[in-house]
Motif scaffolding. Sequence first.
Motif, short mmCIF file in Angstrom:
data_model
loop_
_atom_site.label_atom_id
_atom_site.label_comp_id
_atom_site.label_asym_id
_atom_site.label_seq_id
_atom_site.Cartn_x
_atom_site.Cartn_y
_atom_site.Cartn_z
N ASP A 166 0.82 -1.20 0.00
CA ASP A 166 0.00 0.00 0.00
C ASP A 166 0.86 1.26 0.00
O ASP A 166 0.56 2.23 -0.69
CB ASP A 166 -0.92 0.01 1.20
N ALA A 167 1.94 1.24 0.79
CA ALA A 167 2.82 2.40 0.85
C ALA A 167 3.48 2.66 -0.51
O ALA A 167 3.63 3.82 -0.92
CB ALA A 167 3.89 2.21 1.92
N LEU A 168 3.83 1.60 -1.21
CA LEU A 168 4.45 1.75 -2.53
C LEU A 168 3.45 2.37 -3.52
O LEU A 168 3.81 3.28 -4.28
CB LEU A 168 4.93 0.39 -3.05
N ILE A 169 2.21 1.93 -3.47
CA ILE A 169 1.18 2.47 -4.36
C ILE A 169 0.97 3.96 -4.07
O ILE A 169 0.89 4.78 -5.00
CB ILE A 169 -0.13 1.68 -4.21
N ILE A 170 0.89 4.31 -2.81
CA ILE A 170 0.70 5.71 -2.44
C ILE A 170 1.92 6.54 -2.82
O ILE A 170 1.79 7.68 -3.29
CB ILE A 170 0.35 5.83 -0.95
N GLY A 171 3.11 5.98 -2.66
CA GLY A 171 4.33 6.67 -3.07
C GLY A 171 4.39 6.90 -4.57
O GLY A 171 4.79 7.98 -5.03
N ILE A 172 3.98 5.91 -5.35
CA ILE A 172 3.94 6.06 -6.81
C ILE A 172 2.92 7.13 -7.19
O ILE A 172 3.16 7.96 -8.07
CB ILE A 172 3.63 4.72 -7.49
N ILE B 107 -4.45 10.91 -1.95
CA ILE B 107 -5.72 10.60 -1.27
C ILE B 107 -6.45 9.49 -2.02
O ILE B 107 -6.93 8.53 -1.41
CB ILE B 107 -6.61 11.86 -1.15
N ILE B 108 -6.52 9.59 -3.34
CA ILE B 108 -7.20 8.57 -4.14
C ILE B 108 -6.49 7.22 -3.99
O ILE B 108 -7.14 6.18 -3.83
CB ILE B 108 -7.28 8.99 -5.62
N ALA B 109 -5.16 7.22 -4.01
CA ALA B 109 -4.42 5.96 -3.83
C ALA B 109 -4.69 5.38 -2.44
O ALA B 109 -4.84 4.16 -2.30
CB ALA B 109 -2.92 6.20 -4.02
N GLY B 110 -4.77 6.24 -1.44
CA GLY B 110 -5.10 5.77 -0.09
C GLY B 110 -6.48 5.17 -0.03
O GLY B 110 -6.70 4.13 0.61
N LEU B 111 -7.45 5.79 -0.70
CA LEU B 111 -8.81 5.26 -0.73
C LEU B 111 -8.85 3.90 -1.43
O LEU B 111 -9.51 2.97 -0.96
CB LEU B 111 -9.76 6.24 -1.42
N PRO C 255 -10.83 10.36 5.89
CA PRO C 255 -10.01 11.20 6.80
C PRO C 255 -8.58 10.69 6.96
O PRO C 255 -7.64 11.47 6.99
CB PRO C 255 -10.77 11.13 8.13
N VAL C 256 -8.41 9.38 7.04
CA VAL C 256 -7.06 8.81 7.21
C VAL C 256 -6.24 9.02 5.94
O VAL C 256 -5.06 9.41 5.99
CB VAL C 256 -7.13 7.32 7.60
N ALA C 257 -6.86 8.81 4.77
CA ALA C 257 -6.15 9.01 3.50
C ALA C 257 -5.72 10.47 3.35
O ALA C 257 -4.60 10.76 2.92
CB ALA C 257 -7.03 8.58 2.33
N ALA C 258 -6.61 11.39 3.71
CA ALA C 258 -6.28 12.82 3.60
C ALA C 258 -5.17 13.20 4.58
O ALA C 258 -4.23 13.91 4.21
CB ALA C 258 -7.53 13.65 3.87
N ARG C 259 -5.28 12.73 5.81
CA ARG C 259 -4.25 13.04 6.81
C ARG C 259 -2.90 12.50 6.35
O ARG C 259 -1.87 13.19 6.42
CB ARG C 259 -4.65 12.44 8.16
N LEU C 260 -2.88 11.25 5.85
CA LEU C 260 -1.64 10.66 5.35
C LEU C 260 -1.08 11.47 4.19
O LEU C 260 0.13 11.72 4.12
CB LEU C 260 -1.87 9.20 4.92
N SER C 261 -1.94 11.91 3.30
CA SER C 261 -1.50 12.70 2.16
C SER C 261 -0.78 13.97 2.61
O SER C 261 0.27 14.31 2.08
CB SER C 261 -2.71 13.06 1.29
#
Length: 124
Positions: free
Chosen positions: A1-7, A24-28, A35-41
Amino acid sequence: DALIIGIAQATALFPGVSRSGSTIIAGLFSGLSRPVAARLSFILGVPIIFAAGLREMVRLARAGIPADERMVFVVGVLSAGAVGYLAISGLLRFLQRSSTDVFVLYRTLIGVSLLLLLLAGFRD
């Protein structure tokens, strides 16, 4: 998941791609809540934003800021920080209650409009 969000974050190197939107979209898609995806972003953005700010501060320190512009500079930096904080805080509150559909619609309408303008011959 972290790799996908990093890409997804790296795709922001392409013009018109929103770094926060893509992460945010990758996190979703990875199963995170809005909220978690946005905060992570926004957390992912801190190092690069800090580095860009530091780089600009070094450049300004080397070039020098004229004495009569220093107060304007300080007020500008403080204002930008406060408005940025409020904007991020507001967006995080919005995403806790609402979906990202409004942003998808906005980006789609802007993209289609720009393509139509290009097809109609507008280049400048």
